[in-house]
Write a protein that holds these residues in place. Structure first.
Motif, PDB file in Angstrom:
ATOM      1  N   ASP A  27       0.874  -1.155   0.158  1.00 10.89           N
ATOM      2  CA  ASP A  27      -0.008   0.050  -0.147  1.00 10.89           C
ATOM      3  C   ASP A  27       0.912   1.179  -0.098  1.00 10.89           C
ATOM      4  N   LYS A  28       1.290   1.766  -1.236  1.00  9.26           N
ATOM      5  CA  LYS A  28       2.342   2.672  -1.116  1.00  9.26           C
ATOM      6  C   LYS A  28       1.771   4.169  -0.911  1.00  9.26           C
ATOM      7  N   SER A  29       0.385   4.109  -1.100  1.00 10.07           N
ATOM      8  CA  SER A  29      -0.069   5.382  -0.599  1.00 10.07           C
ATOM      9  C   SER A  29      -0.146   5.550   1.063  1.00 10.07           C
ATOM     10  N   LYS A  30       0.059   4.442   1.620  1.00 10.22           N
ATOM     11  CA  LYS A  30       0.311   4.662   3.129  1.00 10.22           C
ATOM     12  C   LYS A  30       1.403   4.398   3.681  1.00 10.22           C
ATOM     13  N   ASN A  31       2.396   4.605   2.969  1.00 14.96           N
ATOM     14  CA  ASN A  31       3.885   4.708   3.611  1.00 14.96           C
ATOM     15  C   ASN A  31       3.892   4.978   4.953  1.00 14.96           C
ATOM     16  N   VAL A  32       4.676   4.481   5.661  1.00 17.17           N
ATOM     17  CA  VAL A  32       4.668   4.778   7.151  1.00 17.17           C
ATOM     18  C   VAL A  32       4.979   6.318   7.415  1.00 17.17           C
ATOM     19  N   GLU A  33       6.167   6.489   6.878  1.00 20.17           N
ATOM     20  CA  GLU A  33       6.648   8.012   7.307  1.00 20.17           C
ATOM     21  C   GLU A  33       5.732   8.992   6.764  1.00 20.17           C
ATOM     22  N   ASP A  34       5.199   8.842   5.722  1.00 18.37           N
ATOM     23  CA  ASP A  34       4.074   9.758   4.910  1.00 18.37           C
ATOM     24  C   ASP A  34       2.772   9.852   5.777  1.00 18.37           C
ATOM     25  N   TYR A  35       2.627   8.541   6.469  1.00 14.44           N
ATOM     26  CA  TYR A  35       1.496   8.519   7.365  1.00 14.44           C
ATOM     27  C   TYR A  35       1.517   9.195   8.211  1.00 14.44           C
ATOM     28  N   LEU A  36       2.880   9.043   9.056  1.00 15.32           N
ATOM     29  CA  LEU A  36       2.994   9.757  10.317  1.00 15.32           C
ATOM     30  C   LEU A  36       3.157  11.355  10.009  1.00 15.32           C
ATOM     31  N   ASN A  37       3.509  11.560   8.891  1.00 14.42           N
ATOM     32  CA  ASN A  37       3.702  13.127   8.766  1.00 14.42           C
ATOM     33  C   ASN A  37       2.140  13.768   8.768  1.00 14.42           C
ATOM     34  N   LYS A  38       1.443  13.090   8.156  1.00 17.68           N
ATOM     35  CA  LYS A  38       0.033  13.369   7.875  1.00 17.68           C
ATOM     36  C   LYS A  38      -0.725  13.589   9.255  1.00 17.68           C
ATOM     37  N   VAL A  39      -0.535  12.526   9.996  1.00 18.38           N
ATOM     38  CA  VAL A  39      -1.227  12.345  11.318  1.00 18.38           C
ATOM     39  C   VAL A  39      -0.876  13.349  12.282  1.00 18.38           C
ATOM     40  N   LEU A  40       0.702  13.566  12.288  1.00 14.66           N
ATOM     41  CA  LEU A  40       1.138  14.445  13.212  1.00 14.66           C
ATOM     42  C   LEU A  40       1.381  15.631  13.051  1.00 14.66           C
ATOM     43  N   GLY A  41       1.292  15.985  11.726  1.00 12.31           N
ATOM     44  CA  GLY A  41       1.553  17.365  11.332  1.00 12.31           C
ATOM     45  C   GLY A  41       0.451  18.259  11.626  1.00 12.31           C
ATOM     46  N   ALA A  42       0.397  19.444  11.007  1.00 10.35           N
ATOM     47  CA  ALA A  42      -0.368  20.378  11.652  1.00 10.35           C
ATOM     48  C   ALA A  42      -1.675  20.205  10.726  1.00 10.35           C
ATOM     49  N   PRO A  43      -2.870  20.559  11.228  1.00 11.64           N
ATOM     50  CA  PRO A  43      -4.054  19.999  10.373  1.00 11.64           C
ATOM     51  C   PRO A  43      -4.426  20.723   8.818  1.00 11.64           C
ATOM     52  N   SER A  44      -3.578  21.738   8.723  1.00 12.43           N
ATOM     53  CA  SER A  44      -3.502  22.745   7.343  1.00 12.43           C
ATOM     54  C   SER A  44      -2.536  21.858   6.327  1.00 12.43           C
ATOM     55  N   THR A  45      -1.672  20.731   7.187  1.00 16.02           N
ATOM     56  CA  THR A  45      -1.006  20.017   6.503  1.00 16.02           C
ATOM     57  C   THR A  45      -1.675  18.659   5.982  1.00 16.02           C
ATOM     58  N   ALA A  46      -2.298  18.115   6.983  1.00 17.59           N
ATOM     59  CA  ALA A  46      -2.904  16.840   6.563  1.00 17.59           C
ATOM     60  C   ALA A  46      -4.133  17.065   5.749  1.00 17.59           C
ATOM     61  N   TRP A  47      -4.943  18.250   5.838  1.00 20.82           N
ATOM     62  CA  TRP A  47      -6.147  18.372   5.300  1.00 20.82           C
ATOM     63  C   TRP A  47      -5.919  19.474   4.113  1.00 20.82           C
ATOM     64  N   LYS A  48      -4.929  19.590   3.478  1.00 23.96           N
ATOM     65  CA  LYS A  48      -4.485  20.962   2.623  1.00 23.96           C
ATOM     66  C   LYS A  48      -5.457  20.888   1.438  1.00 23.96           C
ATOM     67  N   GLN A  49      -6.161  19.835   1.171  1.00 19.52           N
ATOM     68  CA  GLN A  49      -6.838  19.846  -0.201  1.00 19.52           C
ATOM     69  C   GLN A  49      -8.198  20.444   0.439  1.00 19.52           C
ATOM     70  N   LEU A  50      -8.589  20.744   1.525  1.00 20.37           N
ATOM     71  CA  LEU A  50      -9.845  21.428   1.840  1.00 20.37           C
ATOM     72  C   LEU A  50      -9.787  22.959   1.947  1.00 20.37           C
ATOM     73  N   GLU A  51     -10.600  23.511   1.092  1.00 25.79           N
ATOM     74  CA  GLU A  51     -10.570  25.169   1.246  1.00 25.79           C
ATOM     75  C   GLU A  51     -11.896  25.299   2.008  1.00 25.79           C
ATOM     76  N   LEU A  52     -11.850  25.948   3.225  1.00 21.84           N
ATOM     77  CA  LEU A  52     -12.650  26.283   3.693  1.00 21.84           C
ATOM     78  C   LEU A  52     -13.301  27.733   3.434  1.00 21.84           C
ATOM     79  N   LYS A  53     -14.497  27.848   3.401  1.00 21.19           N
ATOM     80  CA  LYS A  53     -14.860  29.284   3.071  1.00 21.19           C
ATOM     81  C   LYS A  53     -16.362  29.666   3.752  1.00 21.19           C
ATOM     82  N   PRO A  54     -16.293  31.011   4.338  1.00 24.36           N
ATOM     83  CA  PRO A  54     -17.558  31.473   5.025  1.00 24.36           C
ATOM     84  C   PRO A  54     -18.520  31.283   4.273  1.00 24.36           C
ATOM     85  N   ARG A  55     -19.790  30.966   4.870  1.00 24.55           N
ATOM     86  CA  ARG A  55     -21.024  30.838   4.126  1.00 24.55           C
ATOM     87  C   ARG A  55     -21.590  31.930   4.051  1.00 24.55           C
TER      88      ARG A  55
END
Length: 226
Positions: A123-151
């Motif tokens: 499961d290359k998309s879940k490489n251990v080091e990459d996964y740790l970076n996503k889980v432990l990093g700032a939320p903006s890093t883990a969820w950078k694909q989300l663009e939050l806009k005020p309603r």
């Protein structure tokens, strides 16, 4: 697992062998490779050896270690989600891999105290080091694909109106919601004041009608004779 452990920024530095001895989890086919913590989460990284004899006892040890780490971190004021990241080699026994994969869904076992994620080489998309970076990093890093806009206020009003159409409510409730929507749209409190004034008038009418009914009952009731 050394290739996955260039994570000095988050490595807690606990002697994992000593912890495994303390928890009674040595020589069961499970290795605790490291413990990592950030202000986002606490992660214990495990890997499985080629031979695992007592899979049920291994499961108990994983839970014991994760609950211990959770309680220990809380004593120091760190209340964080706890994750057990288990790396299973592709060469591992198929039955063992299947059972470990089932742990994450066993809610009676973890009871929400921690989460389990199983990773493999394939499961290359879940490489251990990459996964740790996503889980432990700032939320903006883990969820950078989300663009939050005020309603927009119009979107909020439209959403409320849509929900109101799906609800069965009293006329008074509907009139109050309509007044609130007017406040949102017009930016003035006058609709609410008008709604309150109307409700006061309704109460006065009810009180007056109640008073007239009492007068009628007294008029028709027999008078006491002294």
């Amino acid at each position: 697992m050394e290739k996955f452990l260039n994570m000095t920024e988050w490595n807690v530095g606990i002697k994992t062998d000593s912890l495994m001895d303390y928890m009674g989890c040595r020589n069961l086919g499970l290795i605790l490779d490291g413990i990592f913590m950030s202000d986002v989460a606490l992660v214990a990284l495990f890997s499985c050896e080629d031979k695992i004899v007592e899979i049920d006892r291994l499961k108990e040890c994983v839970a014991r270690i994760l609950r211990f780490l959770s309680g220990y971190s809380e004593e120091f004021g760190f209340i964080l989600p706890v994750l057990g990241l288990i790396y299973v080699d592709e060469k591992a026994n198929a039955e063992v891999k299947n059972k470990i994969n089932q742990w994450a869904a066993d809610q009676d076992w973890h009871r929400g105290d921690f989460s389990i994620v199983v990773l493999t080489d394939s499961d290359k998309s879940k490489n251990v080091e990459d996964y740790l970076n996503k889980v432990l990093g700032a939320p903006s890093t883990a969820w950078k694909q989300l663009e939050l806009k005020p309603r927009d206020i119009k979107d909020i009003i439209s959403s409320i109106q849509s929900k109101m159409r799906a609800l069965e409510s009293s006329a008074e409730h509907e009139s109050l919601i309509s007044a609130i929507l007017q406040v949102l749209e017009e930016g003035t409190g006058e609709p609410i004041n008008n709604w309150l004034d109307n409700r006061k008038e309704d109460i006065k009418k009810l009180m007056m009608e109640g008073g007239r009914e009492d007068d009628k009952q007294q008029a028709h009731s027999p008078r006491e004779v002294n």
